[in-house]
Design a protein around this motif. Structure first.
Motif, PDB file in Angstrom:
ATOM      1  N   LEU A  31     -10.806  33.651  18.420  1.00 57.99           N
ATOM      2  CA  LEU A  31     -10.016  32.805  19.384  1.00 57.99           C
ATOM      3  C   LEU A  31      -9.560  31.912  19.088  1.00 57.99           C
ATOM      4  O   LEU A  31     -10.062  31.191  18.553  1.00 57.99           O
ATOM      5  CB  LEU A  31     -10.744  33.201  20.385  1.00 57.99           C
ATOM      6  CG  LEU A  31     -11.520  34.279  21.173  1.00 57.99           C
ATOM      7  CD1 LEU A  31     -12.945  33.700  21.430  1.00 57.99           C
ATOM      8  CD2 LEU A  31     -10.749  34.490  22.354  1.00 57.99           C
ATOM      9  N   SER A  32      -8.010  31.405  18.735  1.00 57.95           N
ATOM     10  CA  SER A  32      -7.687  30.129  18.717  1.00 57.95           C
ATOM     11  C   SER A  32      -8.406  29.534  16.875  1.00 57.95           C
ATOM     12  O   SER A  32      -8.964  29.440  16.741  1.00 57.95           O
ATOM     13  CB  SER A  32      -8.423  28.693  19.181  1.00 57.95           C
ATOM     14  OG  SER A  32      -7.687  28.916  20.481  1.00 57.95           O
ATOM     15  N   GLY A  33      -8.221  30.995  16.100  1.00 58.81           N
ATOM     16  CA  GLY A  33      -8.160  31.113  14.762  1.00 58.81           C
ATOM     17  C   GLY A  33      -9.838  30.927  14.018  1.00 58.81           C
ATOM     18  O   GLY A  33     -11.116  30.724  12.958  1.00 58.81           O
ATOM     19  N   MET A  34     -11.009  30.863  15.409  1.00 54.51           N
ATOM     20  CA  MET A  34     -12.462  30.841  15.274  1.00 54.51           C
ATOM     21  C   MET A  34     -12.636  32.287  15.669  1.00 54.51           C
ATOM     22  O   MET A  34     -12.280  32.230  17.004  1.00 54.51           O
ATOM     23  CB  MET A  34     -12.997  29.506  15.939  1.00 54.51           C
ATOM     24  CG  MET A  34     -12.536  28.495  15.541  1.00 54.51           C
ATOM     25  SD  MET A  34     -13.145  28.303  13.258  1.00 54.51           S
ATOM     26  CE  MET A  34     -14.761  27.603  13.994  1.00 54.51           C
ATOM     27  N   PRO A  35     -14.105  32.392  14.839  1.00 55.08           N
ATOM     28  CA  PRO A  35     -14.912  33.736  15.650  1.00 55.08           C
ATOM     29  C   PRO A  35     -15.266  33.918  16.819  1.00 55.08           C
ATOM     30  O   PRO A  35     -15.610  32.384  17.817  1.00 55.08           O
ATOM     31  CB  PRO A  35     -15.982  33.873  14.602  1.00 55.08           C
ATOM     32  CG  PRO A  35     -15.672  33.126  13.647  1.00 55.08           C
ATOM     33  CD  PRO A  35     -14.750  31.800  14.267  1.00 55.08           C
ATOM     34  N   SER A  36     -15.097  34.873  18.200  1.00 56.61           N
ATOM     35  CA  SER A  36     -15.562  34.881  19.499  1.00 56.61           C
ATOM     36  C   SER A  36     -17.073  34.681  18.783  1.00 56.61           C
ATOM     37  O   SER A  36     -17.803  34.621  17.769  1.00 56.61           O
ATOM     38  CB  SER A  36     -15.459  35.173  19.875  1.00 56.61           C
ATOM     39  OG  SER A  36     -15.711  37.290  19.317  1.00 56.61           O
ATOM     40  N   ALA A  37     -18.103  34.517  20.284  1.00 53.18           N
ATOM     41  CA  ALA A  37     -19.472  34.500  20.429  1.00 53.18           C
ATOM     42  C   ALA A  37     -19.666  36.236  20.981  1.00 53.18           C
ATOM     43  O   ALA A  37     -18.995  36.078  22.526  1.00 53.18           O
ATOM     44  CB  ALA A  37     -20.092  33.549  20.649  1.00 53.18           C
ATOM     45  N   VAL A  38     -20.824  36.432  20.769  1.00 51.80           N
ATOM     46  CA  VAL A  38     -21.468  37.698  21.765  1.00 51.80           C
ATOM     47  C   VAL A  38     -22.754  37.442  22.214  1.00 51.80           C
ATOM     48  O   VAL A  38     -23.505  36.536  22.084  1.00 51.80           O
ATOM     49  CB  VAL A  38     -21.684  39.014  21.008  1.00 51.80           C
ATOM     50  CG1 VAL A  38     -20.048  39.391  20.313  1.00 51.80           C
ATOM     51  CG2 VAL A  38     -22.196  38.861  19.990  1.00 51.80           C
ATOM     52  N   ILE A  39     -23.041  38.427  23.239  1.00 49.22           N
ATOM     53  CA  ILE A  39     -24.108  37.274  24.727  1.00 49.22           C
ATOM     54  C   ILE A  39     -25.228  38.094  23.292  1.00 49.22           C
ATOM     55  O   ILE A  39     -26.402  37.062  23.919  1.00 49.22           O
ATOM     56  CB  ILE A  39     -24.255  38.958  25.888  1.00 49.22           C
ATOM     57  CG1 ILE A  39     -25.075  37.621  26.884  1.00 49.22           C
ATOM     58  CG2 ILE A  39     -24.273  40.186  25.528  1.00 49.22           C
ATOM     59  CD1 ILE A  39     -24.438  37.999  28.409  1.00 49.22           C
ATOM     60  N   SER A  40     -25.023  38.917  22.543  1.00 48.49           N
ATOM     61  CA  SER A  40     -26.334  39.367  22.074  1.00 48.49           C
ATOM     62  C   SER A  40     -27.445  38.121  20.901  1.00 48.49           C
ATOM     63  O   SER A  40     -27.885  38.906  20.413  1.00 48.49           O
ATOM     64  CB  SER A  40     -26.553  40.575  20.866  1.00 48.49           C
ATOM     65  OG  SER A  40     -25.730  40.668  20.038  1.00 48.49           O
ATOM     66  N   ALA A  41     -26.347  37.527  20.631  1.00 43.62           N
ATOM     67  CA  ALA A  41     -26.693  36.418  19.476  1.00 43.62           C
ATOM     68  C   ALA A  41     -27.711  35.695  19.994  1.00 43.62           C
ATOM     69  O   ALA A  41     -26.833  34.766  20.775  1.00 43.62           O
ATOM     70  CB  ALA A  41     -25.716  36.062  18.490  1.00 43.62           C
ATOM     71  N   PRO A  42     -28.779  34.899  19.158  1.00 41.38           N
ATOM     72  CA  PRO A  42     -29.445  33.304  20.165  1.00 41.38           C
ATOM     73  C   PRO A  42     -28.378  32.124  19.783  1.00 41.38           C
ATOM     74  O   PRO A  42     -27.639  32.253  18.125  1.00 41.38           O
ATOM     75  CB  PRO A  42     -30.534  33.293  19.216  1.00 41.38           C
ATOM     76  CG  PRO A  42     -30.500  34.621  18.124  1.00 41.38           C
ATOM     77  CD  PRO A  42     -29.450  35.416  18.646  1.00 41.38           C
ATOM     78  N   TRP A  43     -28.151  31.552  20.128  1.00 43.09           N
ATOM     79  CA  TRP A  43     -28.132  30.227  19.720  1.00 43.09           C
ATOM     80  C   TRP A  43     -29.332  29.115  18.969  1.00 43.09           C
ATOM     81  O   TRP A  43     -30.220  28.998  19.886  1.00 43.09           O
ATOM     82  CB  TRP A  43     -26.781  29.064  20.487  1.00 43.09           C
ATOM     83  CG  TRP A  43     -26.344  30.486  20.874  1.00 43.09           C
ATOM     84  CD1 TRP A  43     -25.309  31.967  20.817  1.00 43.09           C
ATOM     85  CD2 TRP A  43     -24.601  29.531  21.202  1.00 43.09           C
ATOM     86  NE1 TRP A  43     -23.902  31.789  21.414  1.00 43.09           N
ATOM     87  CE2 TRP A  43     -23.700  31.395  21.458  1.00 43.09           C
ATOM     88  CE3 TRP A  43     -24.244  27.848  21.656  1.00 43.09           C
ATOM     89  CZ2 TRP A  43     -22.187  30.624  21.735  1.00 43.09           C
ATOM     90  CZ3 TRP A  43     -22.624  28.575  21.972  1.00 43.09           C
ATOM     91  CH2 TRP A  43     -21.654  29.233  22.314  1.00 43.09           C
ATOM     92  N   THR A  44     -28.776  28.134  18.315  1.00 43.36           N
ATOM     93  CA  THR A  44     -29.506  27.241  17.814  1.00 43.36           C
ATOM     94  C   THR A  44     -29.019  25.698  18.359  1.00 43.36           C
ATOM     95  O   THR A  44     -28.010  25.465  18.924  1.00 43.36           O
ATOM     96  CB  THR A  44     -29.705  26.744  16.217  1.00 43.36           C
ATOM     97  OG1 THR A  44     -28.065  26.647  16.018  1.00 43.36           O
ATOM     98  CG2 THR A  44     -30.346  27.484  15.509  1.00 43.36           C
ATOM     99  N   VAL A  45     -30.266  25.212  19.104  1.00 44.68           N
ATOM    100  CA  VAL A  45     -29.775  23.787  19.188  1.00 44.68           C
ATOM    101  C   VAL A  45     -30.115  22.697  18.603  1.00 44.68           C
ATOM    102  O   VAL A  45     -31.336  22.547  17.941  1.00 44.68           O
ATOM    103  CB  VAL A  45     -30.354  23.472  20.751  1.00 44.68           C
ATOM    104  CG1 VAL A  45     -30.653  22.628  21.561  1.00 44.68           C
ATOM    105  CG2 VAL A  45     -29.763  24.892  21.586  1.00 44.68           C
TER     106      VAL A  45
END
Length: 106
Positions: A31-45
Motif C-alpha cells: 500500500l503506497s509502496g509499503m507492506p500491509s499489516a495483518v491481524i495475526s501479527a503482534p505490534w510493538t509499542v
C-alpha cells in the motif's frame, strides 16, 4: 465497516503517545509502496511513558482484535483504520491516526 487499510509506516499510537509498529509486515500486498499489516501479527509499542502518578506501566506490545472481514491476505484479515487493538499490559486501545488514503476494504 469499511476503512482505509493500514500499512507499515502508518501513524498508530497507544493512548499514552507511544508509536506502534507491526512486528511482521505482510509483503504480499503493498500500500503506497509499503507492506500491509495483518491481524495475526503482534505490534510493538516504543516510547510509551505510561502514567507514573497512577502506577500504570508503559505499553509494550499490542494485538489487533478487529480487522477486515471480506478482504484477506494469505487467509489473514488485513488491518483498517476502523479496526480495534489492545495494548499489553495496560489494556488500553491503539489509535490509528494516519494511513494511506487510496485503498479501502471491508
Amino acid at each position: 465497516m469499511p476503512g482505509f487499510l493500514i500499512q507499515q509506516g502508518a501513524t498508530v499510537l497507544c493512548m499514552h503517545g507511544g508509536q506502534a509498529m507491526p512486528t511482521a509486515p505482510n509483503p504480499r500486498i503493498t500500500l503506497s509502496g509499503m507492506p500491509s499489516a495483518v491481524i495475526s501479527a503482534p505490534w510493538t509499542v516504543a516510547g510509551c511513558p505510561g502514567i507514573p502518578a497512577a502506577f500504570i506501566p508503559p505499553c509494550v506490545t499490542a494485538q489487533w482484535i478487529v480487522g477486515t472481514t471480506r478482504v484477506t491476505s494469505n487467509g489473514q484479515p488485513l488491518l483498517a483504520l476502523t479496526g480495534q487493538a489492545t495494548c499489553m499490559p495496560t489494556g488500553t486501545p491503539l489509535m490509528p491516526i494516519m494511513a494511506q488514503m487510496r485503498v479501502t476494504a471491508t
